[in-house]
Design an enzyme around this catalytic site. Structure first.
Site, PDB file in Angstrom:
ATOM      1  CE  LYS A   1      -7.220   0.027   6.162  1.00 35.75           C
ATOM      2  NZ  LYS A   1      -8.227   0.262   4.798  1.00 35.75           N
TER       3      LYS A   1
ATOM      4  CD  GLN B   1      -6.904  -4.502   4.133  1.00 37.49           C
ATOM      5  OE1 GLN B   1      -7.814  -5.254   4.336  1.00 37.49           O
ATOM      6  NE2 GLN B   1      -7.204  -3.300   3.825  1.00 37.49           N
TER       7      GLN B   1
ATOM      8  CG  ASP C   1       0.597  -2.343   6.139  1.00 35.98           C
ATOM      9  OD1 ASP C   1      -0.527  -2.598   6.835  1.00 35.98           O
ATOM     10  OD2 ASP C   1       0.327  -1.693   5.117  1.00 35.98           O
TER      11      ASP C   1
ATOM     12  CB  CYS D   1      -3.772   3.291  -1.324  1.00 36.63           C
ATOM     13  SG  CYS D   1      -4.896   4.594  -1.028  1.00 36.63           S
TER      14      CYS D   1
ATOM     15  CG  HIS E   1      -2.026   1.162   1.329  1.00 39.20           C
ATOM     16  ND1 HIS E   1      -1.454   2.095   1.742  1.00 39.20           N
ATOM     17  CD2 HIS E   1      -3.283   0.806   1.360  1.00 39.20           C
ATOM     18  CE1 HIS E   1      -2.813   2.962   1.848  1.00 39.20           C
ATOM     19  NE2 HIS E   1      -3.854   2.131   1.379  1.00 39.20           N
TER      20      HIS E   1
HETATM   21  N1  PMP Z   1      -1.766  -0.722   4.470  1.00 40.03           N
HETATM   22  C1  PMP Z   1      -2.905  -1.462   4.220  1.00 40.03           C
HETATM   23  C2  PMP Z   1      -2.460  -2.786   3.558  1.00 40.03           C
HETATM   24  C3  PMP Z   1      -4.077  -0.993   4.020  1.00 40.03           C
HETATM   25  O1  PMP Z   1      -4.976  -1.829   3.232  1.00 40.03           O
HETATM   26  C4  PMP Z   1      -4.488   0.526   4.554  1.00 40.03           C
HETATM   27  C5  PMP Z   1      -5.919   0.895   4.171  1.00 40.03           C
HETATM   28  N2  PMP Z   1      -6.406   0.761   2.855  1.00 40.03           N
HETATM   29  C6  PMP Z   1      -3.383   1.306   4.838  1.00 40.03           C
HETATM   30  C7  PMP Z   1      -1.981   0.477   5.158  1.00 40.03           C
HETATM   31  C8  PMP Z   1      -3.513   2.540   5.376  1.00 40.03           C
HETATM   32  O2  PMP Z   1      -4.587   2.514   6.677  1.00 40.03           O
HETATM   33  P1  PMP Z   1      -4.968   3.710   7.235  1.00 40.03           P
HETATM   34  O3  PMP Z   1      -5.386   4.552   5.911  1.00 40.03           O
HETATM   35  O4  PMP Z   1      -5.883   3.360   8.084  1.00 40.03           O
HETATM   36  O5  PMP Z   1      -3.868   4.722   7.718  1.00 40.03           O
END
Ligand code: PMP
Length: 410
Positions: free
Chosen positions: A230, A207, A204, A368, A127
């Protein structure tokens, strides 16, 4: 169809008031859970309860409300510690979410441990939250970013990974579960490999935490980042887990109240862990709500959730693969409940808009994760992502909706 799980999605749906609403006069079918999940009643009630009954700033107050708020906030930290099985509550830093957690590591640990020429390994499927903070550091310090490749199924190439380590490698930063492909990465194995080279690893977990039982001690990862929203919790709150020895070596992130012991113009000393990294008034209600979300997930049971979502994924993959002209991007055998797909002659955005008219919420776009989509030769996909409250009937409705859109477009 044999369903071997102890989870009853119909009963659990009763806990989520939003699932009873309509969208465009159709029952809501919410399949955008990788973007954010819906909130169960106990989480909503925890926010209300805090604001209604004991709203106060934490840590410094001697009055009863301040004590109640502090207890609930620190209690939430301990719940989350147990949720990911961290060794100590001191290793749990409340942050805004995954993005802030990774930026914190880049700007504190990274700024003090990295120099020009040092290498950070990230994967092709990251991401942007796990790419851009390292690029900022590249601009600031002159570090190098090296990219772990993915194969045609959307799995990381572990042989290539192993061969990427050099004496300059200082950090691995990799996602546990890809939001764009659904791939579950073998982070335990990847951690062991990184540690063979004496390199720490940041995972990270945005998910992963809603779907898998995460045990940071078993993984042995050095940093683990995730977002509350999430995993059925509020927005504006998340966790950076880091091993205590690493946190002890890191300078503070932001300066201000809450993170100090003594302040004078000549010299300031900092608070002990974890408060050293939590400057200013934190998101108190959100932290408390996230603790309740962790309780909720534990009560439902992560094994049950994983088993149910696997059923949903298997069923949806079968049904959707049978649709002519539909291509699933990301076909790793070890996947979470995410189906990213493109359709011949139908733009993802049109599909998203038309499905919305049927009450079906999916996500379309680059998620993203532009680099990995470009790697697969697409700019955008449509993505259906599942949660514990989704049902086979909803997947049938999605499949029927896709057929309808195809007919309309042909
Ligand atoms: N890493 C991953 C794998 C994600 O799916 C996301 C959110 N789509 C993020 C980071 C970023 O999370 P946040 O916007 O809650 O900071």
């Amino acid at each position: 169809m044999s369903i071997d799980t102890n989870l009853d999605p119909w009963a659990l749906r009763e806990d989520f008031p939003i699932l009873a609403r309509q969208v465009h006069e159709q029952p809501l079918i919410y399949l955008d859970n990788a973007a954010t999940t819906q909130k169960p009643q106990p989480v909503i009630e925890a926010l209300n309860h805090y604001y209604r009954d004991y709203n106060a700033n934490i840590h410094r107050g001697l009055h009863q409300l301040a004590e109640l708020a502090t207890e609930a906030y620190e209690g939430a930290r301990v719940k989350l510690q147990h949720y990911i099985h961290a060794a100590s509550h001191k290793e749990m830093i409340f942050v805004r979410g995954t993005t802030e957690a990774i930026n914190l590591v880049a700007q504190t640990w990274g700024r003090t441990h990295l120099r020009a020429g040092d290498e950070v390994l990230v994967s092709m499927m990251e991401h942007h939250a796990n790419i851009v903070p390292w690029q900022l550091l590249r601009d600031q310090l002159g570090i190098q970013i090296k990219v772990i490749p993915v194969n045609a199924l959307g799995e990381l190439d572990l042989d290539a990974y192993q061969q990427m380590f050099t004496p300059q490698t200082r950090l691995v930063a990799v996602t546990h579960v890809s939001n764009a492909l659904g791939t579950i990465n073998p982070v335990r194995e990847m951690t062991a490999i990184a540690h063979d080279f004496n390199v720490p690893i940041l995972v990270d977990g945005a998910q992963a935490v809603p779907h898998l039982q995460v045990d940071v001690q078993a993984l042995d990862c050095d940093f683990y980042a995730f977002s509350g929203h999430k995993m059925y919790g509020p927005t504006g709150i998340g966790i950076l887990y880091a091993k205590q020895a690493l946190l002890e070596q890191m300078p503070p992130w932001q300066g201000g109240g809450e993170m100090i012991k003594q302040v004078s113009f000549a010299q300031t000393t900092y608070a002990d862990l974890p408060h050293r990294f939590e400057a200013g008034t934190p998101a108190i209600a959100q932290a408390i709500g996230l603790g309740v979300a962790a309780d909720y997930l534990t009560h439902v049971g992560l094994e049950n959730i994983q088993a149910w979502e696997h059923e949903l994924l298997t069923y949806a993959t079968e049904q959707m693969s049978a649709i002519e002209g539909l291509r699933i991007i990301g076909q790793a055998p070890n996947k979470a409940g995410v189906i990213s797909f493109v359709m011949q002659d139908v733009h993802a955005q049109d599909l998203g808009l038309l499905l919305d008219q049927l009450g079906i919420a999916i996500r379309t776009g680059h998620h993203c994760a532009m680099p990995v989509l470009h790697h697969f030769g697409v700019n955008a996909t449509a993505r259906a992502s599942f949660a514990l409250y989704n049902t086979f009937e909803e997947i049938d409705a999605l499949v029927a909706g896709i057929h309808k859109v195809r007919q309309m477009m042909s």
